[in-house]
Design an enzyme around this catalytic site. Sequence first.
Site, PDB file in Angstrom:
ATOM      1  N   GLY A  71       0.803  -1.348   0.159  1.00 20.22           N
ATOM      2  CA  GLY A  71      -0.007   0.055   0.071  1.00 20.22           C
ATOM      3  C   GLY A  71       0.816   1.473  -0.130  1.00 20.22           C
ATOM      4  N   GLN A  72       2.095   1.311   0.305  1.00 23.74           N
ATOM      5  CA  GLN A  72       2.993   2.494   0.074  1.00 23.74           C
ATOM      6  C   GLN A  72       2.783   3.250  -1.051  1.00 23.74           C
ATOM      7  OE1 GLN A  72       4.668  -0.507   0.527  1.00 23.74           O
ATOM      8  NE2 GLN A  72       6.333  -0.180   2.174  1.00 23.74           N
ATOM      9  N   THR A  73       2.925   4.537  -0.887  1.00 27.52           N
ATOM     10  CA  THR A  73       2.603   5.606  -2.170  1.00 27.52           C
ATOM     11  C   THR A  73       3.511   5.058  -3.290  1.00 27.52           C
ATOM     12  OG1 THR A  73       3.094   6.891  -0.185  1.00 27.52           O
ATOM     13  CG2 THR A  73       2.358   7.957  -2.279  1.00 27.52           C
ATOM     14  N   ILE A  75       4.480   2.224  -4.341  1.00 30.72           N
ATOM     15  CA  ILE A  75       3.816   1.053  -5.061  1.00 30.72           C
ATOM     16  C   ILE A  75       2.494   1.254  -5.546  1.00 30.72           C
ATOM     17  CG2 ILE A  75       3.261  -1.484  -4.591  1.00 30.72           C
ATOM     18  CD1 ILE A  75       5.693  -1.472  -2.706  1.00 30.72           C
TER      19      ILE A  75
END
Lengths: 183, 709
Positions: A71-73, A75
């Site tokens: 969910g990281q920005t 990715i």
Amino acid sequence: MGNYFSSMFDKLWGSNKEIRILILGLDGAGKTTILYRLQIGEVVTTKPTIGFNVETLTYKNLKLNVWDLGGQTSIRPYWRCYYTDTAAVIFVVDSTDKDRMSTASKELHMMLQEEELQDSALLVFANKQDQPGALTASEVSKELNLVELKERSWSIVASSAIKGEGITEGLDWLIDVIKEEQL
Amino acid sequence: MPPLDKKIKKFLKDSVRIAPKISSKGELTELRTGLVSPYPQTRKDAIKKTIQQMTVGKDVSSLFPDVLKNIATNDVEQKKLVYLYVMNYAETHPELCILAVNTFVTDSEDPNPLIRCMAVRTMSMIRVDKILDYLETPLRRTLQDDNPYVRKTAVICVAKVFQLDKQLCLNLGVLTDLVSALEDPNPVVVANTIASLTEIYAMDSTVINLNDLIQSHVSKFLLALNECTEWARITILTVLSKYSAKDSIEAQDIIDRVTAHLQHVNPAVVLATVKVIIINLDLTKPQINDPVMKKLSSAMISIMSTPPEIQFIALKNIRIILEKYPELLTKETRIFFVKFNDPLYVKLEKIEILVRLVDASNIKQCTILLNELKEYTREFEPEFVSKAIQALSQLAIKYSKESFCNKVLDILLELLERQDTFKDDCCIAISNLLRHCPTSTQMVTQACGLLNTWVEPELILNRDEAKCNYVWLLGQYPDKFSSLEERILGFVENFRQEDPLTQTAVLATIVRLHTRLPGTILQTILELATKETIVIDIRDMAMMYWRCLSIPGGDELVQQLCNTAPPAIDNILDTFPPEILKKLIQELATISSITFRPQATNAKKYVRPETVVKGKKLDELKNIAKNEIVKNDEVLLDFGDDATEENNKNTTTLDDLDDLFNFGTVLPKESNSGTNLESDFNKLGINGGRQDTNTTSTSTTTQDLMDLF
Ligand SMILES: Nc1nc2c(ncn2[C@@H]2O[C@H](COP(=O)(O)OP(=O)(O)O)[C@@H](O)[C@H]2O)c(=O)[nH]1
Ligand SMILES: [Mg+2]
């Protein structure tokens, strides 16, 4: 006789075609935890997902191909690579993370714009209900503007991945919709 | 419940049989659809097709995310295929590999050792620091894996991680794990571990004490040697060659334990074994009839039946070994005789070996070689014939008997009569023969008789060395040449174009013969040599002669100076200086043994190519060049940034720059003679590299130009 045939069909058809489900949401919402809750029925210790986890599980005679995307920005832009042929999206929200509700909402609506996801069903988990101060499902629904969604089967379910509450209920609903609409 | 016929239709549509097939054209869009197909078989087909396209060189990197999706599977074959794809693009598209990190981590725990191994290997290949954070657990886990196949891969990964991020590697402490892997019960793991340690040591010699590790694990290596693969064997042998045995008993033990590998089919193993033995022979000091010597020689002979490329390498190594153990192959001369279908580079090396190999006390062997070399002079490849001519004179001088030298002289003279080429080579060879047998009037008469027939020798001969020898012969045997004055005048007229050796010889010879020549020639040469040459030695020499000739009684002084007999030469084979030989023996079977240049101890290895191409070094060069131009603002030269993209391009630009500067200045031959100076007169202390010479000449000429303005 008829029964025999139909079960045979089910079998053949179940083993051939996999149903692809994506689990999306901001980092730390509980996606990986939910995936492994579904897969092995246990809580696993997680590390922020870089890339994806994917598991195949059989649920109600259907072969589900469940993708948990990081969910990281950094990715999130790659999420779109996984949209093709997606039967359903499970969107996980950390109900205690009020600050990022709007970000979650933005990401959700942006994703639902995608051509490839027009036919997929949406299940939202208002997760971490076990935590004090968690927003209720209807509060989360409001924050995410879910009522705006037209022409899409959607549902929001309150859940706690840690306690294992709400997960199967949500999935049951999802499978019914998929069976009805897409098979 | 839908009606049965509808269900059948659906079944047909979804069944494997009608699962969409991927056509063999492999269009990208088609592949992409296949890769994300809900049908497993179709996906697998699509992966295969994608990899097929990849292997024929098509860029299928745009499919990366779609291929990657298929990495999560229980199908080992499919997983291998995806890993193959990922590894191929890992270096070029590291950012995409991030998507696979979680899978790698999961896979490093897979029950299948093959998959664990692929996961950690691929992970350590991807040059993204984000990945490295996730590498710790898998790397540690695989270093301690139950399966040796996984461990042997993990130990190599440590070196890769070290290269990517040294600090991280130190922080993780995996170097300690690596060192303890030397104790691994599996020989291949031990071999890979020491290979990995060697690599790390080459990158940074401060982090481990490789030498101590080698010294303390020798028995381990010797044990592993017999049980590992051939490549691991080479690694271990190479490491063993770095070990210094305590005494002759240990050295003998090592020799005994490795000797069996001399018979290996892989020439690299054989050479590595030869190296270990040769190094340990220092301590055991065997007699020439020791069985190990016999085994060594048959091992080398066996390499001579390999393909020519390998033969070449073997020959180069043999040449080094022969210098240390000249008798080693004396009985095997015939193996080195040139075959008609040998490639030129092998032929040339074989001749080098032959003249060194032959036993100078064995007339039979020398005569056989003489006849063999004589045959070679009839061949058609000019380089080969040149080498044969040189070898003939080397052989004659090695055998040393006058009658033998005379035979060689006959061969050379006959050759000169037969054809017009090779005058340079013959002239040098003849001159060497005469210097070896200075008292043989018959040889002198014969040789000079033929050289005397050459009209305009200054034009017939090309090489500096040949010309200077010819001129020396003129001075040494002036009575044997007709029209001496004319011959010498030819060289005087050509003086400006000659290289330093010939210039020196012309000057010395005229001074030596000045009583027999008209005074004007002496005057001319002294003026030319003091004003028209930039070679300082020649100028000084001319000054000195001039001074001597102008003082009272100077003539006698000069006669004394010139008529001292030069020492007779008794060997014209090149040999390595002892300390170089020692290093070359240490570095047998490496690139040093081909170039005959030992590795520079402080040379920076592992400079990544990209930093070499784009990094500082080029910039520095560029700036040096630019500064030179800026200093001299009259020269307008477009030296755009694009001119310096490649290294060689850059040096040529520098050279051009030199030429440009040299042009029109008072010293027209500077850049040329600069290099000769360096090679011929390094006694003077001008022994800097080519680059230095360039820089100095550039700056001096710049100075000259500045002075002009
Ligand atoms: N209290 C609570 N914590 C949860 C719940 N679900 C996940 N977590 C925790 O939230 C953190 C992030 O979970 P993770 O599954 O890695 O999130 P992801 O980034 O969406 O995959 C972990 O420490 C989980 O233990 C939940 O329902 N309740
Ligand atoms: Mg996660």
